[in-house]
Enzyme design. Structure first.
Site, PDB file in Angstrom:
ATOM      1  CG  PHE A  96      -1.903   1.072   1.342  1.00 45.49           C
ATOM      2  CD1 PHE A  96      -2.676   1.441   0.250  1.00 45.49           C
ATOM      3  CD2 PHE A  96      -2.084   1.732   2.541  1.00 45.49           C
ATOM      4  CE1 PHE A  96      -3.621   2.454   0.350  1.00 45.49           C
ATOM      5  CE2 PHE A  96      -3.029   2.745   2.661  1.00 45.49           C
ATOM      6  CZ  PHE A  96      -3.793   3.114   1.562  1.00 45.49           C
ATOM      7  CB  SER A 171       2.123  -4.079   2.922  1.00 45.19           C
ATOM      8  OG  SER A 171       0.964  -3.315   2.825  1.00 45.19           O
ATOM      9  CG  LEU A 172      -2.704  -3.824   0.508  1.00 47.46           C
ATOM     10  CD1 LEU A 172      -3.221  -2.626  -0.289  1.00 47.46           C
ATOM     11  CD2 LEU A 172      -3.863  -4.770   0.821  1.00 47.46           C
ATOM     12  CG  ASP A 194       5.147  -6.885   8.964  1.00 47.21           C
ATOM     13  OD1 ASP A 194       4.836  -7.739   9.819  1.00 47.21           O
ATOM     14  OD2 ASP A 194       6.047  -6.052   9.137  1.00 47.21           O
ATOM     15  CG  HIS A 241       7.673  -1.770  17.394  1.00 48.68           C
ATOM     16  ND1 HIS A 241       6.341  -1.945  17.131  1.00 48.68           N
ATOM     17  CD2 HIS A 241       7.808  -2.072  18.699  1.00 48.68           C
ATOM     18  CE1 HIS A 241       5.711  -2.305  18.227  1.00 48.68           C
ATOM     19  NE2 HIS A 241       6.582  -2.390  19.190  1.00 48.68           N
TER      20      HIS A 241
END
Length: 427
Positions: A96, A171-172, A194, A241
């Site tokens: 994204f 991600s996406l 992720d 993180h």
């Protein structure tokens, strides 16, 4: 009256499923499970391939700095490129609001070129990703179909086996990889970095990345992103993180720096309940996870590890057990390990009452593999003035590296005052 008809038509449209079809990649509908569900309440169709503008940017060992554009609609672009059928092909798909020319994608390709000869294809779909999240989440369906189309062209025109293809999606992009995999029988591997939850958690397998999308599926979650239940065949949870793509990229250059431990939860891992590795060993998170493919059950599994909090991220886990000697005292005990490749920092093993004859254990993650362990240095202090100047020692320290079954024993008959180093040698 016209306005009332318009409203009625809009309401009618809301309940009628729409479908849109594109040449070479098929049809896409906004019916369930793609829309109109709790996870996906809005009915949104993916954009056209032209509007998304997906590009396939090929980097190889021969052109590591400048890409060649491959067009699935024009196989002559593949013919004219440096694509080689005797090499593996790894596609990297961004997520994204990202783009295919971002430095991290090229960096990942370059790390691959340092260890292997490979076709590295960065999939750029920035026009389709830099929009609303709901639209981008639907656009991945077309992007995944286009990736599958490219693999199909390679297979049809060059007899290139899909088993040689590895899709890496962030991600996406992880779900785009899942879509490509579900359309490509026999796909070798998918790595999800992720994978995002919104619009995908709780959806059926055809909507999201799932274990059936490739022969081997591995997923890296950083602790910033909660686990999607039942997402990947092998879930690696790296607790810091930071972006998972950085871990993956560094794992390419560190074949043994990301050993991960099978464990029920991170809490259990932190409580030192998942050490050392079981008999079948520990898989490496990242690039070399597939080396472990035959040694785990087919069931989804979770593995945990700690990483560094900035580059370099690789870590090597050691377990230490100390049997104390000398006088009773209060304070803290630290140890440092020395090997033929280097030494660790001092790590805390115990704080509190130091009782002779008692044994205390801890585990820690070192910044380097110290090689063959040659000696251990012991230090204690209590930061309180004690007029009796007690002496404390370690009769025995056992050390184990996480991936090895061998336990190394180090002994000493000496005791020392606080802040004085005591060196233990092999028993």
């Amino acid at each position: 009256m016209v306005n009332m008809w318009t409203v009625a038509l809009l309401l009618l449209g809301a309940v009628t499923a729409k479908e849109i079809c594109y040449e070479h990649i098929g049809c896409f509908s906004d019916s369930e499970p793609w829309a109109g569900t709790a996870a996906r309440p809005l009915k949104v169709l993916p954009w056209s391939p032209e509007k998304i503008g997906t590009r396939f940017l090929l980097y190889t060992n021969e052109n590591p700095n400048s890409f060649q554009t491959l067009l699935p609609s024009d196989p002559s672009t593949i013919e004219a490129s440096n694509f080689q059928t005797n090499r593996k092909t790894r596609f990297i798909i961004h997520g994204f609001i990202d783009k295919g020319e971002e430095n991290w994608l090229l960096e990942m390709c370059k790390n691959m070129f340092a260890v292997e000869e490979v076709n590295c294809i960065c999939v750029d779909w920035k026009k389709g990703s830099q929009t609303t999240y709901t639209q981008a989440a639907n656009n991945v369906r077309v992007v995944g179909a286009q990736v599958a189309q490219m693999i199909s062209v390679l297979s049809t025109n060059y007899s290139y086996s899909p088993s040689q293809v590895h899709l890496i999606g962030h991600s996406l992009g992880a779900h785009a990889a899942g879509e490509a995999g579900s359309r490509t029988p026999g796909l070798g591997r998918i790595t999800g970095l992720d994978p995002v939850e919104a619009s995908f958690q709780g959806t059926p397998e055809e909507v999201r990345l799932d274990p059936s999308d490739a022969d081997f599926v591995d997923v890296i979650h950083t602790d910033a992103a909660p686990l999607i239940p039942f997402l990947g065949t092998r879930d690696f949870v790296a607790c810091n993180h930071l972006r998972s793509y950085k871990y993956y990229s560094e794992s390419i250059l560190n074949p043994d720096g990301f050993a991960s431990y099978p464990c029920a939860s991170y809490k259990a891992f932190e409580s030192n309940k998942c050490f050392p590795c079981p008999d079948e060993g520990c898989p490496q998170m990242g690039h070399y996870a597939d080396k472990f493919a035959g040694r785990t059950s087919g069931e989804p599994q979770k593995f945990f590890l700690n990483t560094g909090d900035s580059s370099n991220f690789a870590r090597w886990r050691y377990g230490v057990s100390i049997t104390l000697s000398g006088k009773i005292a209060t304070g803290q005990v630290k140890v440092a390990l020395f090997g033929n490749k280097g030494n660790t920092h001092q790590f805390d093993v115990i704080r509190g009452i130091l009782t002779p004859g008692s044994t205390h254990s801890n585990q820690f993650d070192a910044k380097l593999d110290i090689g063959t362990i040659e000696k251990v240095k012991f230090l204690w202090n209590n930061n309180v003035i004690n007029p009796t100047f007690p002496k404390v020692g370690a009769a025995k320290i056992t050390v184990q590296k996480g991936e090895e079954k061998t336990v190394h024993n180090f002994c000493s008959e000496s005791t020392v005052r606080e802040d004085v180093l005591l060196t233990l040698t092999p028993c």
